[in-house]
Design a protein around this motif. Structure first.
Motif, mmCIF file in Angstrom:
data_model
loop_
_atom_site.group_PDB
_atom_site.id
_atom_site.type_symbol
_atom_site.label_atom_id
_atom_site.label_comp_id
_atom_site.label_asym_id
_atom_site.label_seq_id
_atom_site.Cartn_x
_atom_site.Cartn_y
_atom_site.Cartn_z
ATOM 1 N N HIS A 53 7.352 -6.132 -9.783
ATOM 2 C CA HIS A 53 6.452 -6.353 -10.921
ATOM 3 C C HIS A 53 5.530 -7.538 -10.621
ATOM 4 O O HIS A 53 5.860 -8.412 -9.809
ATOM 5 C CB HIS A 53 7.273 -6.615 -12.199
ATOM 6 N N TYR A 55 5.082 -10.135 -12.128
ATOM 7 C CA TYR A 55 5.658 -11.433 -12.471
ATOM 8 C C TYR A 55 6.634 -11.944 -11.407
ATOM 9 O O TYR A 55 7.272 -12.980 -11.602
ATOM 10 C CB TYR A 55 6.410 -11.369 -13.812
ATOM 11 N N ASP A 70 2.346 -2.897 -12.732
ATOM 12 C CA ASP A 70 2.841 -3.128 -14.087
ATOM 13 C C ASP A 70 3.981 -2.133 -14.347
ATOM 14 O O ASP A 70 4.337 -1.331 -13.469
ATOM 15 C CB ASP A 70 1.706 -3.021 -15.120
ATOM 16 N N SER A 71 4.535 -2.152 -15.556
ATOM 17 C CA SER A 71 5.700 -1.297 -15.821
ATOM 18 C C SER A 71 5.368 0.177 -15.621
ATOM 19 O O SER A 71 6.205 0.939 -15.133
ATOM 20 C CB SER A 71 6.186 -1.464 -17.262
ATOM 21 N N ASN A 144 10.161 -1.486 -22.581
ATOM 22 C CA ASN A 144 10.993 -2.701 -22.564
ATOM 23 C C ASN A 144 12.176 -2.545 -23.525
ATOM 24 O O ASN A 144 12.330 -3.298 -24.490
ATOM 25 C CB ASN A 144 10.165 -3.930 -22.990
ATOM 26 N N SER A 159 2.368 -1.154 -22.163
ATOM 27 C CA SER A 159 1.169 -1.767 -22.760
ATOM 28 C C SER A 159 -0.098 -1.136 -22.176
ATOM 29 O O SER A 159 -1.173 -1.264 -22.745
ATOM 30 C CB SER A 159 1.178 -3.280 -22.539
ATOM 31 N N HIS A 204 5.772 -14.497 -24.209
ATOM 32 C CA HIS A 204 4.431 -14.391 -24.788
ATOM 33 C C HIS A 204 4.344 -14.913 -26.215
ATOM 34 O O HIS A 204 3.275 -15.323 -26.664
ATOM 35 C CB HIS A 204 3.949 -12.934 -24.718
ATOM 36 N N HIS A 227 -2.085 -10.905 -22.499
ATOM 37 C CA HIS A 227 -1.232 -9.709 -22.565
ATOM 38 C C HIS A 227 -0.993 -9.366 -24.033
ATOM 39 O O HIS A 227 -0.797 -10.275 -24.860
ATOM 40 C CB HIS A 227 0.100 -9.992 -21.855
ATOM 41 N N GLU A 229 1.468 -8.598 -25.666
ATOM 42 C CA GLU A 229 2.713 -9.081 -26.281
ATOM 43 C C GLU A 229 2.504 -10.449 -26.942
ATOM 44 O O GLU A 229 3.420 -10.986 -27.565
ATOM 45 C CB GLU A 229 3.815 -9.197 -25.225
ATOM 46 N N THR A 244 -0.642 -6.096 -17.498
ATOM 47 C CA THR A 244 -0.776 -6.971 -16.328
ATOM 48 C C THR A 244 -1.747 -6.352 -15.312
ATOM 49 O O THR A 244 -2.612 -7.050 -14.782
ATOM 50 C CB THR A 244 0.610 -7.237 -15.700
HETATM 51 P P1 13P Z 1 3.253 -4.765 -18.142
HETATM 52 O O1 13P Z 1 3.684 -3.364 -18.386
HETATM 53 O O2 13P Z 1 1.899 -5.090 -18.662
HETATM 54 O O3 13P Z 1 3.396 -5.100 -16.691
HETATM 55 O O4 13P Z 1 4.207 -5.734 -18.956
HETATM 56 C C1 13P Z 1 5.577 -5.782 -18.745
HETATM 57 C C2 13P Z 1 6.186 -6.986 -19.300
HETATM 58 O O5 13P Z 1 7.372 -7.165 -19.276
HETATM 59 C C3 13P Z 1 5.292 -7.956 -19.897
HETATM 60 O O6 13P Z 1 6.008 -9.021 -20.367
#
Ligand code: 13P
Ligand code: SF4
Length: 332
Positions: A53, A55, A70-71, A144, A159, A204, A227, A229, A244
């Motif tokens: 990811h 992050y 991203d996810s 999530n 997202s 966030h 973001h 969130e 992201t």
């Molecule tokens: P994304 O899907 O934008 O990568 O976000 C995942 C996430 O955990 C953001 O906190």
């Protein structure tokens, strides 16, 4: 690079330091390189694919990952993977999603403690309660969440495609869970009525509109990306809101001279390594769960083929439907 490594480490890591030299010191690299060499070697031997990811820290993101995203991208990649083993450098729900889409593969998560405050905020019983209170209203669930919660849902989203997923249902109202702020953001983008839950991302939710005002005061001309969130007043104050990957796309296309990414800390490091000419203002918060993934942990998980993600069959079958529906809808 002045350090001399053992020949096998030197050949395995040749050219890699240049990818991160903008943000990783030589002293740090001396520690990282032997792990990176061992991981690249194990990856080949296991026919493994490493998904990371945005992050994740730069030495993981730029030096051992096969795919970063991203996810949604990580789920899409997992769905199409031909590897025997998937290593998720991310958090538990991301590894579960990969397992749902690849029941036959070994899916590894280097630390089972890599959780998520959003996933913790709701249970399967909570979702059943919401359905009782709102009979006939479909449930759209942010990825999530745990597999148990996904199993109670009609469709998942990230997202990157939340609005598209909500509108794909063709109904006047949906239950959207568990992120209250993402739900609020989606509600501003659609005429579909959104029934939300009180979940928050612990990273966030800490940003404030005051933080954005300070960035603008201290660094005039900075483009602020956030973001979804983040709380509504933060999103209101930002120049761009997106997942992201959408934030990275914005930087790649618009090339602002100075940018602030209102999100997890490693995101700016990873993007800064790609765009050294852009100034990054860093109003970041760390995600402690993402930071549980480390190079020694990745090496150990590949050596031991553990810890593995397993999902009970009855839950997996129902959760898979919701995730597959999301993957079929794709990105907005
Ligand atoms: P994304 O899907 O934008 O990568 O976000 C995942 C996430 O955990 C953001 O906190
Ligand atoms: Fe969960 Fe927030 Fe960490 Fe993302 S940043 S994994 S939503 S706690």
């Amino acid at each position: 690079m002045t350090t001399t490594f053992a020949p096998e480490v030197a050949s395995r890591t040749e050219g890699l330091y240049e990818r991160v030299s903008h943000i990783v010191t030589e002293v740090e690299w001396r520690l990282y390189a032997p792990y990176i060499a061992a991981i690249l070697d194990l990856k080949e031997r296991r026919n493994a694919q490493i998904l990371a990811h945005h992050y994740q820290t730069p030495e993981i993101y730029h030096c051992v990952a096969d795919v970063v995203g991203d996810s949604l991208a990580l789920a899409q990649t997992a769905a199409a993977s031909e590897a025997d083993v998937l290593v998720m450098c991310g958090v538990h729900f991301m590894a579960e999603t990969a397992k749902l889409l690849n029941p036959e593969k070994i899916v590894l998560l280097p630390s089972l403690e890599a959780g998520c405050s959003l996933a913790e905020s709701i249970t399967a019983a909570d979702v059943r309660g919401l359905r009782e209170r709102h009979p006939g209203v479909p449930v759209v669930t942010y990825v999530n969440t745990s597999a148990d919660v996904k199993a109670e849902s009609d469709v998942c989203c990230t997202s990157a495609n939340a609005v598209r997923v909500v509108e794909s249902l063709g109904v006047p109202r949906v239950i959207f869970l568990p992120d209250e702020y993402l739900a609020h953001y989606v509600a501003t983008k659609t005429s579909v009525e959104i029934i939300s839950w009180k979940g928050h991302c612990e990273v966030h939710e800490r940003f404030t509109a005051r933080d954005i005002a300070s960035i603008r005061e201290g660094h005039p001309g900075t483009t602020v990306l956030a973001h979804p969130e983040c709380p509504p007043d933060v999103l209101q104050a930002a120049d761009f809101v997106g997942s992201t990957t959408a934030m990275i796309g914005y930087v790649a296309e618009q090339r602002p001279s100075s940018v602030a990414m209102v999100t997890e800390c490693s995101m700016s490091d990873n993007v800064a390594a790609r765009f050294p000419e852009i100034a990054f203002v860093r109003p970041c918060n760390l995600c402690p769960h993402m930071k549980r993934i480390t190079l020694p942990g990745i090496q150990a998980t590949l050596e031991n083929l553990s810890p593995r993600i397993e999902i009970p069959q009855q839950i997996a079958a129902r959760a898979r439907r919701a995730v597959e529906r999301m993957v079929a809808i794709g990105r907005a």
